[in-house]
Enzyme design. Sequence first.
Site: not given
Length: 420
Positions: A124, A127, A181
Amino acid sequence: MPARTVAAALAVTPAAATGTAPATEAAPAPGTTPAGAAPATSTAVACPRMPAPKVSRPPRPVPPPGMPEDRLVGGPALATAGLVAPAGAPAPPATTAVSWLVADLDTGQVLGGCGPHEYGTPASVQKLLLAATMMPRLDPKQVVTVTDEDMDIEPGSSAVGLVEGGRYTVETVWLGLLLNSGNEAANVLARLGGGVDGVAGGVRAMNEYAQQLGALQTHAVTPSGLDGPGQFTSAYDLALIARVCFADPTFRRYALTERTQIPAQPAKRTKGFQIQNENQLIYRYPGALGGKTGFTDLARHTYVGAAERDGRRLVVTLLGAEPQPKRGWEQGAALLDWGFALPRSAEVGRLVQPGELLAAASAEPSAPVVTAAPRPAAATRPARVDVAGTWWTVAGAAAGVVLLLAGLLWRRRATRRSTR
């Protein structure tokens, strides 16, 4: 356009002129070398490792063929699978991470790292690339309706709790992405920024922006960081991406938000609820600026965190860490402490500026630019380098290597792109 990797022309770092003597190519501790890592070329300092419990995980994916010039981006001292640190610096804290890097967000100085250009799986923290790419494009006040396609995420994966047909401001979606997230939030934002091509267009824009930043080892397949074939990054690339994010005051505000409310959706008969920031650094580290956590079974724990102390802003990036005996943010905090303890002049390389590599590639110089590499540090003790002597000695010693690389620096990257 000529080949975009002109790293040798940009690889001069103040380390060569100031006497910092990084560790040379090293073989990391047994069992820690990532798939596709370049073999060690000489004995050097291995990265400090802390023992971690054995875990069951999928096999590491095979990265694309390594491009030697990509490993030179930011300076020749960074082209190592082992430890690179300023001469005479105290040993960095041990981590469970496969690779890491500490850099100054403002000056771009790289203070140290472990395998900074080794390929890793992002989870993640990808991102952040989505944020760097799309935040300038999207109006935070725009209201967007979540679609069925936005909700197409891996069952059991991280989600903030948006509902199909729900209507949310773009700012709420960003907070859901950065605090919790949310993978469905990533799909929404990529779709909005991707234009007529939707999420696919958003991912394409992310990859194009990564190239503009000089993050040549980064390739996104999903906007959220959910694992996908051919998806990679490096600790160095993550620092380039994070530097752009933390230059944006809107991102900084989101990253330091401790909690926010996801509004009710009366038309969908859902109540509102509160979410909290999952990055423990902002609660427990004085001067924290925020960052991003990540985890998949394949990537293990990944982390990006930044903090400010005495007017100095540092960022740390980690890939492939385990949560025991210390969690990813705690390992990042220890590396930040190490970086803040170094003198402001300490550096082993630099973060390239956005567009720098592309501009250099388009310049098409008539002759290769020969640059000197910093003198390798001994594996057993820090080297003390005479500035003038090192420059000329290393220039001669490195000439053969540089000439050998010159042929690589200008070739096109069609083969590399086709593997992704």
